[in-house]
Design an enzyme around this catalytic site. Structure first.
Site, PDB file in Angstrom:
ATOM      1  N   ARG A  24       0.823  -1.222   0.000  1.00  0.00           N
ATOM      2  CA  ARG A  24       0.000   0.000   0.000  1.00  0.00           C
ATOM      3  C   ARG A  24       0.853   1.266   0.000  1.00  0.00           C
ATOM      4  NH1 ARG A  24      -5.596  -0.727   1.778  1.00  0.00           N
ATOM      5  NH2 ARG A  24      -6.170  -2.589   0.647  1.00  0.00           N
ATOM      6  N   ARG A  28      -3.292   6.753   0.970  1.00  0.00           N
ATOM      7  CA  ARG A  28      -3.814   7.962   1.634  1.00  0.00           C
ATOM      8  C   ARG A  28      -2.828   8.673   2.546  1.00  0.00           C
ATOM      9  NH1 ARG A  28      -9.146   4.802   3.328  1.00  0.00           N
ATOM     10  NH2 ARG A  28      -7.478   3.256   3.400  1.00  0.00           N
ATOM     11  N   ARG A  37      -7.200  11.919  -5.234  1.00  0.00           N
ATOM     12  CA  ARG A  37      -8.467  11.293  -4.835  1.00  0.00           C
ATOM     13  C   ARG A  37      -9.563  12.315  -4.561  1.00  0.00           C
ATOM     14  NH1 ARG A  37     -11.296   8.877  -3.696  1.00  0.00           N
ATOM     15  NH2 ARG A  37     -11.326   7.417  -1.963  1.00  0.00           N
ATOM     16  N   ASP A  72      -6.577  -2.852  -7.556  1.00  0.00           N
ATOM     17  CA  ASP A  72      -7.098  -3.492  -6.350  1.00  0.00           C
ATOM     18  C   ASP A  72      -7.406  -4.952  -6.625  1.00  0.00           C
ATOM     19  OD1 ASP A  72      -8.069  -2.483  -3.496  1.00  0.00           O
ATOM     20  OD2 ASP A  72      -9.329  -4.150  -4.150  1.00  0.00           O
ATOM     21  N   TYR A 147     -14.576 -11.912   0.373  1.00  0.00           N
ATOM     22  CA  TYR A 147     -15.325 -10.687   0.035  1.00  0.00           C
ATOM     23  C   TYR A 147     -16.595 -11.025  -0.745  1.00  0.00           C
ATOM     24  CZ  TYR A 147     -11.574  -7.789   1.797  1.00  0.00           C
ATOM     25  OH  TYR A 147     -10.669  -7.196   2.626  1.00  0.00           O
TER      26      TYR A 147
HETATM   27  O1  CP3 Z   1       0.042  -1.804  -2.425  1.00  0.00           O
HETATM   28  C1  CP3 Z   1      -0.229  -0.884  -3.229  1.00  0.00           C
HETATM   29  O2  CP3 Z   1       0.120   0.302  -3.050  1.00  0.00           O
HETATM   30  C2  CP3 Z   1      -0.904  -1.245  -4.518  1.00  0.00           C
HETATM   31  C3  CP3 Z   1      -2.322  -1.043  -4.585  1.00  0.00           C
HETATM   32  C4  CP3 Z   1      -3.218  -1.907  -3.755  1.00  0.00           C
HETATM   33  C5  CP3 Z   1      -4.450  -1.444  -3.210  1.00  0.00           C
HETATM   34  N1  CP3 Z   1      -5.118  -2.491  -2.651  1.00  0.00           N
HETATM   35  C6  CP3 Z   1      -4.915  -0.053  -3.290  1.00  0.00           C
HETATM   36  C7  CP3 Z   1      -6.028   0.379  -2.423  1.00  0.00           C
HETATM   37  C8  CP3 Z   1      -3.133  -3.269  -3.429  1.00  0.00           C
HETATM   38  C9  CP3 Z   1      -2.002  -4.245  -3.712  1.00  0.00           C
HETATM   39  C10 CP3 Z   1      -4.338  -3.615  -2.745  1.00  0.00           C
HETATM   40  C11 CP3 Z   1      -4.622  -4.980  -2.285  1.00  0.00           C
HETATM   41  C12 CP3 Z   1      -5.844  -5.250  -1.530  1.00  0.00           C
HETATM   42  N2  CP3 Z   1      -7.079  -4.672  -1.672  1.00  0.00           N
HETATM   43  C13 CP3 Z   1      -5.949  -6.258  -0.551  1.00  0.00           C
HETATM   44  C14 CP3 Z   1      -4.859  -7.208  -0.158  1.00  0.00           C
HETATM   45  C15 CP3 Z   1      -3.833  -6.552   0.701  1.00  0.00           C
HETATM   46  C16 CP3 Z   1      -4.313  -6.184   2.060  1.00  0.00           C
HETATM   47  O3  CP3 Z   1      -4.255  -4.975   2.368  1.00  0.00           O
HETATM   48  O4  CP3 Z   1      -4.707  -7.078   2.793  1.00  0.00           O
HETATM   49  C17 CP3 Z   1      -7.262  -6.238  -0.054  1.00  0.00           C
HETATM   50  C18 CP3 Z   1      -7.820  -7.127   1.035  1.00  0.00           C
HETATM   51  C19 CP3 Z   1      -7.963  -5.236  -0.784  1.00  0.00           C
HETATM   52  C20 CP3 Z   1      -9.403  -4.882  -0.666  1.00  0.00           C
HETATM   53  C21 CP3 Z   1      -9.577  -3.467  -0.287  1.00  0.00           C
HETATM   54  N3  CP3 Z   1      -9.331  -2.387  -1.110  1.00  0.00           N
HETATM   55  C22 CP3 Z   1     -10.030  -2.966   0.950  1.00  0.00           C
HETATM   56  C23 CP3 Z   1     -10.403  -3.812   2.149  1.00  0.00           C
HETATM   57  C24 CP3 Z   1     -10.058  -1.562   0.836  1.00  0.00           C
HETATM   58  C25 CP3 Z   1     -10.556  -0.558   1.836  1.00  0.00           C
HETATM   59  C26 CP3 Z   1      -9.484  -0.380   2.846  1.00  0.00           C
HETATM   60  C27 CP3 Z   1      -9.479   0.982   3.458  1.00  0.00           C
HETATM   61  O5  CP3 Z   1      -8.487   1.206   4.175  1.00  0.00           O
HETATM   62  O6  CP3 Z   1     -10.378   1.807   3.247  1.00  0.00           O
HETATM   63  C28 CP3 Z   1      -9.570  -1.228  -0.448  1.00  0.00           C
HETATM   64  C29 CP3 Z   1      -9.396   0.143  -0.985  1.00  0.00           C
HETATM   65  C30 CP3 Z   1      -8.011   0.500  -1.406  1.00  0.00           C
HETATM   66  N4  CP3 Z   1      -7.218  -0.271  -2.186  1.00  0.00           N
HETATM   67  C31 CP3 Z   1      -7.328   1.716  -1.124  1.00  0.00           C
HETATM   68  C32 CP3 Z   1      -6.093   1.653  -1.763  1.00  0.00           C
HETATM   69  C33 CP3 Z   1      -5.019   2.708  -1.819  1.00  0.00           C
HETATM   70  C34 CP3 Z   1      -7.893   2.886  -0.334  1.00  0.00           C
HETATM   71  C35 CP3 Z   1      -8.708   3.642  -1.314  1.00  0.00           C
HETATM   72  C36 CP3 Z   1      -8.964   5.065  -0.938  1.00  0.00           C
HETATM   73  O7  CP3 Z   1      -9.898   5.337  -0.175  1.00  0.00           O
HETATM   74  O8  CP3 Z   1      -8.254   5.946  -1.464  1.00  0.00           O
END
Ligand code: CP3
Length: 340
Positions: A24, A28, A37, A72, A147
């Site tokens: 990640r 943010r 964003r 994602d 999910y």
């Molecule tokens: O790592 C990186 O920088 C690459 C991009 C990336 C994202 N999600 C961007 C993202 C990667 C590799 C993921 C993987 C991902 N997504 C996983 C597996 C890794 C982990 O963290 O366990 C999972 C379970 C997801 C599903 C997901 N996507 C969730 C549960 C959420 C909400 C989480 C939150 O904190 O709000 C997301 C959204 C998401 N994916 C964001 C980002 C940067 C936040 C989006 C935002 O509001 O700007």
């Protein structure tokens, strides 16, 4: 490519310093991410290759040795027929969660160029710009299934495990579809130019080792045994997986992810000397004052003891409230303290 220490470490070759990137890393905690964003939704940013490429490159100013594609793990659900959105403050919401075999039968196994062409286009753009390796990725079938079945985040995984125990045929059928979608997607990401691949099985630590072997391992092996023939490193990641490391290793991966609960030495012994390891700083350590964060980073390096095949990372994703200066300080520290 100017900097290949990440790829060298994946192959357990000698490096001039330990490579570092953070899960990640585009997100943010960075002001430029929040600025982008404020104009575009998360899904819009993912689906617009120029924007996704821009976000992918944002954290590289902090000195990371690899870029991870901005995308994602949930994106393949939509072309499979399970639409979702990111609800503010709640995380992902899948509009019609899967409850039984009928729901599974409706899921489509699609061709990545048709359903996720924008992801492949983002990779092609990035390959022209990057001076560090690009990591492509996908979610692993258990984490995606959770999910798809729960409809969003869960503490207990009750619906997921219930389907698994009560209707094993429906379970294996949804896992089969997800793993074939992921296998095709990862192959196409590599063809488009990804230099390495990470499979995110973030929540699989919820299962016992026996259940993992019965309900999950064959599906992960279906993906990884094929992807490992493509010639790029494959990182197999999960959290809370100390008890699963042997079974994950058997399923595949040239690099195995370790989280902060697994001491690197003991984890590496389970994973085996023929694999590299990635990890394992607790992401909340980055919220502490800088000297404390650096102490913890030093402890991670000490455990890895300069063995070839260690990639420094967090044990899970970086938290939004993390100060950018601390991230930058840890990256610099890892490079300086590990310089050979
Ligand atoms: O790592 C990186 O920088 C690459 C991009 C990336 C994202 N999600 C961007 C993202 C990667 C590799 C993921 C993987 C991902 N997504 C996983 C597996 C890794 C982990 O963290 O366990 C999972 C379970 C997801 C599903 C997901 N996507 C969730 C549960 C959420 C909400 C989480 C939150 O904190 O709000 C997301 C959204 C998401 N994916 C964001 C980002 C940067 C936040 C989006 C935002 O509001 O700007």
């Amino acid at each position: 490519m100017k900097n290949d220490r990440f790829l060298r470490a994946c192959r357990r070759e000698p490096v001039d310093a330990t490579p570092v990137w953070m899960m990640r890393q585009a997100g943010r905690y960075m002001p430029e991410y929040r600025a982008l964003r404020s104009k575009h939704s998360m899904l819009e940013a993912c689906r617009t290759p120029a924007l996704a490429a821009e976000v992918t490159m944002q954290p590289l100013r902090l000195g990371m040795d690899a870029a991870i594609l901005f995308s994602d793990i949930l994106l393949p659900l939509e072309p499979m027929g399970a639409a979702f959105d990111f609800a503010k403050g709640e995380g992902p919401v899948i509009f019609s969660p899967i409850a039984d075999q009928t729901g599974v039968d409706r899921l489509r196994v699609f061709e990545p160029e048709d359903g996720l062409g924008y992801v492949l286009e983002t990779i092609r753009i990035l390959k022209k710009e990057l001076e560090v390796p690009l990591i492509g990725f996908a979610g692993a079938p258990f984490t995606l299934a959770s999910y798809l079945i729960e409809g969003g985040k869960t503490a207990t995984f009750a619906k997921t495990k219930r389907l698994m125990y009560e209707h094993p045929e429906a379970w294996h059928s949804v896992m089969g579809k997800l793993s074939e979608v992921v296998r095709r997607l990862l192959r196409k990401q590599i063809e488009a130019g990804a230099d390495a691949i990470q499979l995110f099985d973030s929540w699989v630590g919820q299962l016992s080792a026996d259940d993992y072997r019965l309900y999950v391992q064959p599906h992960v092996a279906h993906i990884l045994q094929d992807i490992e023939t493509c010639g790029v490193p494959v990182i197999h990641f999960g959290t809370g997986t100390y008890h699963l490391l042997e079974a994950q290793r058997e399923a595949g991966g040239t690099v195995i992810g370790l989280d902060w609960r697994t001491p690197i030495g003991a984890g590496w012994a389970k994973v085996g000397a023929d694999r590299a390891v990635q990890g394992n700083l607790d992401p909340t350590v980055l919220l502490a004052p800088r000297p404390i964060a650096l102490q913890h980073a030093e402890h991670v390096l000490a455990q890895a003891a300069s063995r070839p095949g260690h990639i420094f990372n967090l044990g899970h994703g970086i938290l939004p409230e993390t100060p950018v200066v601390t991230v930058e300080a840890v990256v610099d520290f890892v490079h300086c303290a590990s310089a050979r």
